[in-house]
Design a protein around this motif. Sequence first.
Motif, PDB file in Angstrom:
ATOM      1  N   SER A  86      13.426 -40.303  36.356  1.00  0.00           N
ATOM      2  CA  SER A  86      12.455 -41.116  37.101  1.00  0.00           C
ATOM      3  C   SER A  86      11.068 -40.493  37.035  1.00  0.00           C
ATOM      4  CB  SER A  86      12.902 -41.284  38.557  1.00  0.00           C
ATOM      5  OG  SER A  86      12.789 -40.081  39.286  1.00  0.00           O
ATOM      6  N   ILE A  87      11.005 -39.154  37.032  1.00  0.00           N
ATOM      7  CA  ILE A  87       9.720 -38.463  36.890  1.00  0.00           C
ATOM      8  C   ILE A  87       9.166 -38.652  35.482  1.00  0.00           C
ATOM      9  CG2 ILE A  87       8.606 -36.191  36.863  1.00  0.00           C
ATOM     10  CD1 ILE A  87      10.510 -35.351  39.094  1.00  0.00           C
ATOM     11  N   CYS A  88      10.044 -38.587  34.472  1.00  0.00           N
ATOM     12  CA  CYS A  88       9.610 -38.816  33.088  1.00  0.00           C
ATOM     13  C   CYS A  88       8.971 -40.194  32.952  1.00  0.00           C
ATOM     14  CB  CYS A  88      10.807 -38.701  32.133  1.00  0.00           C
ATOM     15  SG  CYS A  88      11.454 -37.026  31.937  1.00  0.00           S
ATOM     16  N   ALA A  89       9.551 -41.185  33.626  1.00  0.00           N
ATOM     17  CA  ALA A  89       9.004 -42.541  33.577  1.00  0.00           C
ATOM     18  C   ALA A  89       7.617 -42.594  34.198  1.00  0.00           C
ATOM     19  CB  ALA A  89       9.951 -43.506  34.281  1.00  0.00           C
ATOM     20  N   SER A  90       7.444 -41.945  35.354  1.00  0.00           N
ATOM     21  CA  SER A  90       6.140 -41.978  36.026  1.00  0.00           C
ATOM     22  C   SER A  90       5.091 -41.200  35.241  1.00  0.00           C
ATOM     23  CB  SER A  90       6.263 -41.418  37.445  1.00  0.00           C
ATOM     24  OG  SER A  90       6.609 -40.045  37.435  1.00  0.00           O
ATOM     25  N   LEU A  91       5.497 -40.146  34.542  1.00  0.00           N
ATOM     26  CA  LEU A  91       4.562 -39.350  33.749  1.00  0.00           C
ATOM     27  C   LEU A  91       4.075 -40.090  32.506  1.00  0.00           C
ATOM     28  CD1 LEU A  91       6.187 -35.773  33.847  1.00  0.00           C
ATOM     29  CD2 LEU A  91       4.078 -36.493  34.979  1.00  0.00           C
ATOM     30  N   TYR A 236      15.026 -43.834  31.047  1.00  0.00           N
ATOM     31  CA  TYR A 236      15.438 -43.247  29.769  1.00  0.00           C
ATOM     32  C   TYR A 236      14.327 -43.374  28.728  1.00  0.00           C
ATOM     33  CZ  TYR A 236      20.291 -42.442  31.138  1.00  0.00           C
ATOM     34  OH  TYR A 236      21.426 -41.962  31.741  1.00  0.00           O
ATOM     35  N   ILE A 237      13.633 -44.499  28.738  1.00  0.00           N
ATOM     36  CA  ILE A 237      12.508 -44.672  27.808  1.00  0.00           C
ATOM     37  C   ILE A 237      11.406 -43.669  28.139  1.00  0.00           C
ATOM     38  CG2 ILE A 237      10.671 -46.247  27.103  1.00  0.00           C
ATOM     39  CD1 ILE A 237      13.366 -46.825  25.802  1.00  0.00           C
ATOM     40  N   GLY A 238      11.259 -43.309  29.413  1.00  0.00           N
ATOM     41  CA  GLY A 238      10.292 -42.276  29.796  1.00  0.00           C
ATOM     42  C   GLY A 238      10.616 -40.955  29.135  1.00  0.00           C
ATOM     43  N   LEU A 239      11.904 -40.586  29.123  1.00  0.00           N
ATOM     44  CA  LEU A 239      12.325 -39.356  28.448  1.00  0.00           C
ATOM     45  C   LEU A 239      12.060 -39.457  26.951  1.00  0.00           C
ATOM     46  CD1 LEU A 239      13.755 -36.598  28.345  1.00  0.00           C
ATOM     47  CD2 LEU A 239      15.930 -37.837  28.192  1.00  0.00           C
ATOM     48  N   TYR A 240      12.363 -40.626  26.380  1.00  0.00           N
ATOM     49  CA  TYR A 240      12.113 -40.822  24.947  1.00  0.00           C
ATOM     50  C   TYR A 240      10.638 -40.606  24.614  1.00  0.00           C
ATOM     51  CZ  TYR A 240      11.116 -43.165  20.568  1.00  0.00           C
ATOM     52  OH  TYR A 240      10.641 -43.437  19.304  1.00  0.00           O
TER      53      TYR A 240
END
Length: 284
Positions: A86-91, A236-240
């Motif tokens: 969720s943090i990866c997505a916000s970043l 997951y797309i944020g991590l990608y």
Amino acid sequence: MCPFCGHKHIIKYGKDKHFNQRYLCKECHKTFSAITNTLLAYTKKEPYQWYLYIDSLFHGDTLKQSAMIAGISEYTSLVWRHKILSICASLTDESPILHDTVYLDEKLIDVSQPGTEKKNNVPKKRGISDQKRNIACAVDDHGQKIIQVSERGRIHSKELIRIYKDKIPSSCTVVSDSLRSYHKFMKELKVNWVKLPSGKTEKDGYTLQKINLIHSSIELFLHSYRGISDKYIRNYIGLYKIKDKYSAKYHIKSIFYMIFKRIINNICELKYENFSSEFSFTMI
């Protein structure tokens, strides 16, 4: 700045049991520290365990493998994964402004809706359907990319305008296929539109090879995560996007430590109470 109300009128207010400086907001009268609402807030685990876990996540390990590496339970591993994602997505929510020639197309991916599909005995549909989620993708000549999780089924011009407005200047040349939704969208952008005819892969030397490579990369990334819930695909797309931004360089210790600090210091809105028995727990 106060993490609760956003005001800057704060004063020092002692230290907590871990000797972290606490502050008092003079506006909302709430106290907080530098780790308030981050992954380290209220955790009983050590920072090095979070470091090991995030490193394991970036290496594509399963929940069970990550749990063993970080010394936590598998359920905690599940919760940690989704808090970090969720943090990866916000970043990665903010998209760059593209320039010159822009190539764009959408990637339709299968997503699951745990509970709903089994309960309603819904058969899988082929082709474009509301059982698939659109990933809107664009890339320019300089490698700048926009990758956004979009609506389900066939994408509409209104959605395309929402994603790309102010991100693709009118000075750009945009290359795409001849999807009907693009007509109103291109008029809104006022760009030079190179429309590839239906069934054709090239026009005037322009192709969608660059965008197809992005689609293949996304598909390969998601393949290892079996049955991703539609609710969490954005995360997951944020991590990608973070892994794609740094390419193979995130394996370099100094670069990964920079990524780790950004994740660990960022606000995490998910709490343990957000995870209930209906949460899909798949060992991947």
